[in-house]
Design an enzyme around this catalytic site. Structure first.
Site, PDB file in Angstrom:
ATOM      1  N   ASP A  16       0.807  -1.274   0.139  1.00 49.58           N
ATOM      2  CA  ASP A  16      -0.119   0.042  -0.229  1.00 49.58           C
ATOM      3  C   ASP A  16       0.930   1.125   0.126  1.00 49.58           C
ATOM      4  OD1 ASP A  16      -2.124  -1.763   0.393  1.00 49.58           O
ATOM      5  OD2 ASP A  16      -1.961  -1.505   2.422  1.00 49.58           O
ATOM      6  N   GLU A 190     -11.298   1.188  -3.942  1.00 52.51           N
ATOM      7  CA  GLU A 190     -10.393   1.702  -2.746  1.00 52.51           C
ATOM      8  C   GLU A 190      -9.212   2.184  -2.823  1.00 52.51           C
ATOM      9  OE1 GLU A 190      -9.287  -1.761  -0.558  1.00 52.51           O
ATOM     10  OE2 GLU A 190      -8.901  -3.063  -2.451  1.00 52.51           O
TER      11      GLU A 190
END
Length: 535
Positions: A16, A190
């Site tokens: 991420d 997302e």
């Protein structure tokens, strides 16, 4: 000069990525989940060679993950720089299984990357992956996904990307909440980030889930609240249809511009073991060169939408990591590569001063516990590697054990532990858990098979060769001897046995002590050595 960067640039569990540049320096923040301290930030001056700069969430007022389930904790941080400050947004996820997600989003700031980092400002809990955008007019906006708990199994619980203004003076979100983007056919929208360029607001999101259908989607609008039109060549980055690419699961990205105006994309990926879909190194960070076309859309510079293993970087030499890391334990702080689990009170787990020159672990709860587990470890970052340590430990009974561990989570670990047998002998026990969820069945591969000399240290080692893990030991002047069977190293991965994509971390190698009698028996480790195969 090699003139190329070989991916990944952050090998091992570093998912991420969020990237920003301040002057000539670049910073990448990545998720740490249940590992403490929270958020891992690396720095670089050339985008090729990265060093760990800090883990900023290091005290109880910022982060307390005791009781957080596996793969909860710090999800998808966002690091930006504006107004002379670093701004770090993060989620502390308290629950993720089932229909509900309990994730709390916070903001901390600091004048420099080393800190001091502020106490957190609470933002919201409507969904995870929050990101802060600093607009050209000075206003600040938070984007995060909205979680829709009503959807049943197989439905899309990702309910769109929310946008709301953040008031710096009042330290809170203000004004209306806008749902600006509900995603594409790939669903599971997302990881949002916003950028402003040439009069357009560009929205970058991750879609398809963080498994093998992962992807990067882009959309743009003239107004920050939308409507957003999807990139004509979407997805911008993915390996969902390219099983041969060595960088699988490509997605969850962020963009940065160099001082010369070039654009680069960092993104997560994983490298499955050959012939498998198992990635014990976890989700890693890679980089791609990108270009803005005449139509104003971003695309990969090498063409297509699949990530490149090697990226052109003229004039830059990418340094290989050291083949061997020998960690000595001196009073002060742990070597930077090591972390522990969940608690902001490490003094209850270990000491570097109680016996100078040793790491003393205080046996706490059982292996895999979610509150206090005395386990100190570093990331595995190579398919072929070894680790060893020297342990002094005198257990009183079978409920006390300590040793060398390969640990993914409470249901996925291989553990070479010193303990007692029923006869009172000090023995080696190979404990292995294969994610037989929800039972978490423990296999004792060679319990009590090796009796050790009492009141003497023992050297413990492990060797990982892609799919295989073999423990070894030695005492006194004896040579190393294998102990226990060859174990399946691939199980220690997101995609190992049990829930196929239910976990988000990576394999760690380290030292552990457990005392489920509650007497906190201590174990002393003299050093830790990690060796990696350099490709």
């Amino acid at each position: 000069m090699t003139d190329t960067i070989r991916n990944p640039i952050l090998p091992g569990f570093n998912p991420d990525p969020s990237i920003c540049r301040v002057g000539e320096e670049y910073y990448i923040a990545s998720s740490t989940f249940e590992w403490y301290p929270g958020v891992q930030i690396h720095r670089s001056r050339d985008l090729a060679n990265w060093q760990l700069a800090t883990r900023p969430l290091a005290r109880a007022t910022q982060l307390d993950m005791r009781g957080n389930p596996d793969s909860c904790g710090i999800w998808a941080p966002c690091l930006t720089h504006a107004d002379g400050l670093f701004w770090l947004i993060y989620t502390d996820m308290k629950r993720y299984e089932g229909n509900f997600k309990d994730g709390h989003n916070y903001l901390v700031t600091a004048p420099s990357i080393e800190g001091p980092w502020s106490d957190p400002v609470y933002l919201n809990a409507s969904g995870f992956d929050p990101s802060l955008f600093h607009d050209e007019d000075g206003r600040k906006w938070l984007v995060n996904l909205k979680w829709d708990y009503r959807q049943q199994e197989g439905g899309d619980r990702f309910g769109g990307i929310l946008l709301q203004e953040y008031d710096v003076e009042r330290k809170r979100l203000v004004g209306p909440i806008h749902n600006v983007f509900t995603g594409t056919w790939m669903k599971l929208t997302e990881g949002p980030h916003l950028y402003c360029r040439d009069g357009w607001y560009h929205l970058l999101v991750a879609e398809g889930g963080t498994g093998y259908d992962h992807a990067v989607t882009m959309a743009r609008a003239r107004e920050i609240t939308g409507p957003y039109a999807v990139h004509p060549d979407n997805p911008v980055l993915t390996t969902r249809n390219n099983a041969e690419n060595p960088l699988q699961r490509a997605g969850h990205a962020d963009l940065v511009d160099t001082p010369d105006g070039e654009t680069f994309m960092v993104h997560l990926c994983s490298r499955p073991l050959p012939g498998t879909r198992r990635s014990p190194l976890g989700r890693e960070t890679a980089i791609q060169r990108a270009v803005w076309g005449e139509d104003g859309w971003l695309r990969l510079a090498h063409g297509g939408n699949t990530p490149a293993l090697e990226v052109s970087m003229p004039g830059v030499a990418q340094r290989a990591p050291a083949g061997e890391e020998v960690y000595e334990f001196k009073p002060g702080t742990l070597p930077a590569d090591f972390q522990w689990l969940r608690t902001p009170y490490p003094e209850r787990l270990f000491s570097l001063s109680e016996r100078p020159g040793f790491l003393r672990l205080y046996g706490r709860e059982s292996v895999g516990a979610w509150f206090e587990q005395a386990l100190v470890a570093r990331r595995q970052d190579s398919w072929i590697c070894s680790a060893d340590t020297e342990l002094e430990f005198e257990p009183d009974e079978i409920q006390q054990f300590a040793g060398l561990i390969a640990y993914y989570n409470r249901f996925k670990f291989h553990y070479l532990a010193v303990t007692l047998n029923d006869s009172g002998d000090k023995v080696l026990s190979v404990m292995s858990c294969h994610d037989e969820w929800p039972s978490g069945r423990l296999d004792f591969a060679a319990s009590g098979a090796v009796v050790l000399a009492p009141d003497q240290p023992v050297r413990l080692g492990l060797d990982i060769r892609e799919h295989e893990l073999q423990f070894r030991f030695a005492q006194g002047d004896a040579d190393w001897r294998s102990v226990g069977p060859v174990l399946d190293a691939g199980l220690l991965s997101d995609e190992g046995s049990g829930r196929a994509h239910g976990y988000f971390t990576g394999n760690f190698l380290g030292m552990a002590a457990h005392d489920i009698s509650g007497r906190a028996t201590s174990a002393d480790f003299a050093e830790f050595c990690y060796r990696r195969h350099i490709h």
